[in-house]
Design a protein around this motif. Structure first.
Motif, PDB file in Angstrom:
ATOM      1  N   LEU A  59     -18.445 101.806  20.604  1.00 47.16           N
ATOM      2  CA  LEU A  59     -18.639 100.983  19.420  1.00 47.16           C
ATOM      3  C   LEU A  59     -17.565 101.263  18.371  1.00 47.16           C
ATOM      4  O   LEU A  59     -17.035 100.343  17.756  1.00 47.16           O
ATOM      5  N   ILE A  60     -17.210 102.536  18.208  1.00 47.08           N
ATOM      6  CA  ILE A  60     -16.261 102.921  17.163  1.00 47.08           C
ATOM      7  C   ILE A  60     -14.812 102.777  17.631  1.00 47.08           C
ATOM      8  O   ILE A  60     -13.969 102.251  16.905  1.00 47.08           O
ATOM      9  N   MET A  61     -14.521 103.245  18.841  1.00 46.61           N
ATOM     10  CA  MET A  61     -13.142 103.210  19.359  1.00 46.61           C
ATOM     11  C   MET A  61     -13.141 102.651  20.774  1.00 46.61           C
ATOM     12  O   MET A  61     -12.876 103.354  21.745  1.00 46.61           O
ATOM     13  N   TRP A  62     -13.418 101.361  20.892  1.00 46.39           N
ATOM     14  CA  TRP A  62     -13.581 100.709  22.179  1.00 46.39           C
ATOM     15  C   TRP A  62     -12.350 100.875  23.067  1.00 46.39           C
ATOM     16  O   TRP A  62     -12.481 101.134  24.261  1.00 46.39           O
ATOM     17  N   ALA A  63     -11.171 100.731  22.499  1.00 43.63           N
ATOM     18  CA  ALA A  63      -9.936 100.766  23.292  1.00 43.63           C
ATOM     19  C   ALA A  63      -9.689 102.131  23.925  1.00 43.63           C
ATOM     20  O   ALA A  63      -8.958 102.236  24.907  1.00 43.63           O
ATOM     21  N   VAL A  64     -10.310 103.170  23.410  1.00 41.67           N
ATOM     22  CA  VAL A  64     -10.164 104.518  23.966  1.00 41.67           C
ATOM     23  C   VAL A  64     -11.319 104.840  24.903  1.00 41.67           C
ATOM     24  O   VAL A  64     -11.122 105.272  26.042  1.00 41.67           O
ATOM     25  N   PHE A  65     -12.536 104.625  24.436  1.00 39.37           N
ATOM     26  CA  PHE A  65     -13.708 105.084  25.174  1.00 39.37           C
ATOM     27  C   PHE A  65     -14.079 104.215  26.371  1.00 39.37           C
ATOM     28  O   PHE A  65     -14.586 104.726  27.361  1.00 39.37           O
ATOM     29  N   PHE A  66     -13.843 102.918  26.308  1.00 42.04           N
ATOM     30  CA  PHE A  66     -14.210 102.084  27.457  1.00 42.04           C
ATOM     31  C   PHE A  66     -13.371 102.410  28.692  1.00 42.04           C
ATOM     32  O   PHE A  66     -13.933 102.658  29.764  1.00 42.04           O
ATOM     33  N   PRO A  67     -12.029 102.484  28.587  1.00 42.79           N
ATOM     34  CA  PRO A  67     -11.264 102.897  29.771  1.00 42.79           C
ATOM     35  C   PRO A  67     -11.608 104.322  30.219  1.00 42.79           C
ATOM     36  O   PRO A  67     -11.626 104.615  31.416  1.00 42.79           O
ATOM     37  N   LEU A  68     -11.894 105.198  29.258  1.00 44.42           N
ATOM     38  CA  LEU A  68     -12.280 106.571  29.591  1.00 44.42           C
ATOM     39  C   LEU A  68     -13.588 106.574  30.377  1.00 44.42           C
ATOM     40  O   LEU A  68     -13.722 107.275  31.378  1.00 44.42           O
ATOM     41  N   TYR A  69     -14.553 105.758  29.951  1.00 45.24           N
ATOM     42  CA  TYR A  69     -15.832 105.665  30.670  1.00 45.24           C
ATOM     43  C   TYR A  69     -15.620 105.145  32.086  1.00 45.24           C
ATOM     44  O   TYR A  69     -16.192 105.671  33.046  1.00 45.24           O
ATOM     45  N   LEU A  70     -14.789 104.121  32.216  1.00 44.44           N
ATOM     46  CA  LEU A  70     -14.513 103.581  33.550  1.00 44.44           C
ATOM     47  C   LEU A  70     -13.892 104.636  34.449  1.00 44.44           C
ATOM     48  O   LEU A  70     -14.226 104.734  35.634  1.00 44.44           O
ATOM     49  N   THR A  71     -13.012 105.436  33.907  1.00 44.17           N
ATOM     50  CA  THR A  71     -12.356 106.494  34.677  1.00 44.17           C
ATOM     51  C   THR A  71     -13.346 107.571  35.077  1.00 44.17           C
ATOM     52  O   THR A  71     -13.373 108.013  36.233  1.00 44.17           O
ATOM     53  N   VAL A  72     -14.196 107.995  34.138  1.00 45.32           N
ATOM     54  CA  VAL A  72     -15.168 109.053  34.404  1.00 45.32           C
ATOM     55  C   VAL A  72     -16.175 108.625  35.463  1.00 45.32           C
ATOM     56  O   VAL A  72     -16.586 109.429  36.303  1.00 45.32           O
ATOM     57  N   THR A  73     -16.536 107.362  35.476  1.00 41.48           N
ATOM     58  CA  THR A  73     -17.526 106.888  36.449  1.00 41.48           C
ATOM     59  C   THR A  73     -16.897 106.400  37.760  1.00 41.48           C
ATOM     60  O   THR A  73     -17.604 105.925  38.637  1.00 41.48           O
ATOM     61  N   GLY A  74     -15.592 106.537  37.883  1.00 46.19           N
ATOM     62  CA  GLY A  74     -14.936 106.159  39.131  1.00 46.19           C
ATOM     63  C   GLY A  74     -14.626 104.693  39.248  1.00 46.19           C
ATOM     64  O   GLY A  74     -14.352 104.195  40.339  1.00 46.19           O
ATOM     65  N   ARG A  75     -14.649 103.978  38.149  1.00 44.03           N
ATOM     66  CA  ARG A  75     -14.332 102.557  38.173  1.00 44.03           C
ATOM     67  C   ARG A  75     -12.990 102.266  37.507  1.00 44.03           C
ATOM     68  O   ARG A  75     -12.825 101.266  36.849  1.00 44.03           O
ATOM     69  N   ASN A  76     -12.049 103.143  37.665  1.00 45.55           N
ATOM     70  CA  ASN A  76     -10.757 103.021  36.993  1.00 45.55           C
ATOM     71  C   ASN A  76     -10.004 101.796  37.489  1.00 45.55           C
ATOM     72  O   ASN A  76      -9.545 101.764  38.618  1.00 45.55           O
ATOM     73  N   PRO A  77      -9.833 100.788  36.634  1.00 47.02           N
ATOM     74  CA  PRO A  77      -9.112  99.592  37.071  1.00 47.02           C
ATOM     75  C   PRO A  77      -7.601  99.792  37.095  1.00 47.02           C
ATOM     76  O   PRO A  77      -6.882  98.913  37.541  1.00 47.02           O
ATOM     77  N   PHE A  78      -7.124 100.934  36.618  1.00 47.61           N
ATOM     78  CA  PHE A  78      -5.688 101.185  36.525  1.00 47.61           C
ATOM     79  C   PHE A  78      -5.134 101.912  37.738  1.00 47.61           C
ATOM     80  O   PHE A  78      -3.987 102.284  37.765  1.00 47.61           O
ATOM     81  N   ARG A  79      -5.965 102.157  38.742  1.00 49.44           N
ATOM     82  CA  ARG A  79      -5.495 102.848  39.950  1.00 49.44           C
ATOM     83  C   ARG A  79      -4.767 101.917  40.844  1.00 49.44           C
ATOM     84  O   ARG A  79      -4.972 100.795  41.003  1.00 49.44           O
TER      85      ARG A  79
END
Length: 79
Positions: A59-79
């Motif tokens: 909510l506060i820093m979407w551009a940082v935390f959303f990609p970080l969440y995707l990476t932590v959960t194994g859904r990294n779209p940047f691979r």
């Protein structure tokens, strides 16, 4: 032309989309926690491990935390 212009609607639509993604992150993090595999990120003294923390981060820093969440959960779209 009647009604609100695109310059007024665009930021509102972006805000609605960001809130929908934040709600999805919260629900998904809660599901990971329920299954016994919480989404956890640790960087020095900072630890993000609860669905509420992920939601607030997005909510506060979407551009940082959303990609970080995707990476932590194994859904990294940047691979």
């Amino acid at each position: 032309m009647t009604g609100p212009s695109l310059t007024v609607l665009a930021p509102i639509l972006v805000l609605i989309a960001a809130c929908a993604v934040d709600a999805w992150v919260y629900a998904d993090a809660k599901e990971h926690l329920r299954r016994g595999h919480p989404a956890v990120f640790t960087f020095g003294p900072v630890r993000i491990a609860t669905p509420e923390a992920w939601f607030l981060g997005c909510l506060i820093m979407w551009a940082v935390f959303f990609p970080l969440y995707l990476t932590v959960t194994g859904r990294n779209p940047f691979r």
